[in-house]
Design a protein around this motif. Structure first.
Motif, PDB file in Angstrom:
ATOM      1  N   ALA A  19      -2.754-148.982  57.358  1.00 22.16           N
ATOM      2  CA  ALA A  19      -2.848-148.973  55.811  1.00 22.16           C
ATOM      3  C   ALA A  19      -3.245-148.181  56.058  1.00 22.16           C
ATOM      4  N   TRP A  20      -5.098-147.754  56.480  1.00 23.95           N
ATOM      5  CA  TRP A  20      -5.922-146.681  56.474  1.00 23.95           C
ATOM      6  C   TRP A  20      -5.173-145.515  56.384  1.00 23.95           C
ATOM      7  N   LYS A  21      -4.285-145.581  57.970  1.00 27.36           N
ATOM      8  CA  LYS A  21      -3.485-144.446  57.926  1.00 27.36           C
ATOM      9  C   LYS A  21      -2.830-143.352  56.935  1.00 27.36           C
ATOM     10  N   LEU A  22      -1.664-144.595  56.121  1.00 25.80           N
ATOM     11  CA  LEU A  22      -1.157-144.755  55.250  1.00 25.80           C
ATOM     12  C   LEU A  22      -1.126-144.306  54.104  1.00 25.80           C
ATOM     13  N   GLY A  23      -2.988-144.728  53.798  1.00 26.35           N
ATOM     14  CA  GLY A  23      -3.921-144.932  52.183  1.00 26.35           C
ATOM     15  C   GLY A  23      -2.761-146.044  51.953  1.00 26.35           C
ATOM     16  N   LEU A  24      -3.083-146.596  51.731  1.00 29.24           N
ATOM     17  CA  LEU A  24      -2.856-148.225  51.231  1.00 29.24           C
ATOM     18  C   LEU A  24      -4.241-149.076  51.547  1.00 29.24           C
ATOM     19  N   GLY A  25      -3.712-150.002  50.558  1.00 26.64           N
ATOM     20  CA  GLY A  25      -5.145-151.026  50.455  1.00 26.64           C
ATOM     21  C   GLY A  25      -3.588-151.734  51.522  1.00 26.64           C
ATOM     22  N   ARG A  26      -5.222-153.068  51.696  1.00 26.20           N
ATOM     23  CA  ARG A  26      -4.260-154.176  52.620  1.00 26.20           C
ATOM     24  C   ARG A  26      -2.747-154.666  51.798  1.00 26.20           C
ATOM     25  N   SER A  27      -3.286-155.492  50.214  1.00 26.28           N
ATOM     26  CA  SER A  27      -1.719-156.020  50.009  1.00 26.28           C
ATOM     27  C   SER A  27      -1.139-155.154  50.047  1.00 26.28           C
ATOM     28  N   GLU A  28      -0.539-153.720  49.420  1.00 23.00           N
ATOM     29  CA  GLU A  28      -0.039-153.099  49.111  1.00 23.00           C
ATOM     30  C   GLU A  28       0.606-152.840  50.622  1.00 23.00           C
ATOM     31  N   LEU A  29      -0.145-152.664  52.182  1.00 27.72           N
ATOM     32  CA  LEU A  29       1.007-152.977  52.929  1.00 27.72           C
ATOM     33  C   LEU A  29       1.921-154.249  53.361  1.00 27.72           C
ATOM     34  N   TRP A  30       0.822-154.919  52.945  1.00 25.33           N
ATOM     35  CA  TRP A  30       1.764-156.558  53.748  1.00 25.33           C
ATOM     36  C   TRP A  30       3.607-156.345  52.355  1.00 25.33           C
ATOM     37  N   ARG A  31       3.451-155.844  51.096  1.00 24.44           N
ATOM     38  CA  ARG A  31       3.658-156.384  50.063  1.00 24.44           C
ATOM     39  C   ARG A  31       4.820-154.988  51.431  1.00 24.44           C
ATOM     40  N   ALA A  32       4.825-154.200  50.840  1.00 24.13           N
ATOM     41  CA  ALA A  32       5.472-152.503  51.882  1.00 24.13           C
ATOM     42  C   ALA A  32       7.099-153.279  52.939  1.00 24.13           C
ATOM     43  N   ALA A  33       6.120-154.009  53.863  1.00 23.59           N
ATOM     44  CA  ALA A  33       5.792-154.668  55.058  1.00 23.59           C
ATOM     45  C   ALA A  33       7.340-155.919  54.705  1.00 23.59           C
TER      46      ALA A  33
END
Length: 78
Positions: A19-33
């Motif tokens: 998430a940090w590497k992609l510049g995303l928040g946790r929720s954004e990462l879980w949502r995308a995954a």
């Protein structure tokens, strides 16, 4: 909608790093995954439907090539 998620420490740490590497928040990462996972399984539904329509083919790639060559050979006049 809020949900609770339990993860082992390694999965959590890897997800945080990504998430940090992609510049995303946790929720954004879980949502995308989750969206990607759902899309993957939606594709499996499509494949299952195609298999029902066209018959299952459990052969290998080599079997498929042989069958295609056989059909091509039979379809041509010699």
């Amino acid at each position: 909608m809020r949900v609770s998620l339990s993860l082992d420490e390694q999965t959590f740490a890897e997800a945080e790093a990504l998430a940090w590497k992609l510049g995303l928040g946790r929720s954004e990462l879980w949502r995308a995954a989750l969206r990607e996972y759902l899309e993957l399984h939606r594709g499996e539904d499509v494949m299952a439907a195609l298999n029902r329509v066209h018959g299952k083919n459990t052969g290998t790639d080599e079997d498929l090539r042989r069958e295609a060559a056989r059909r091509t050979f039979e379809a041509n006049e010699w």
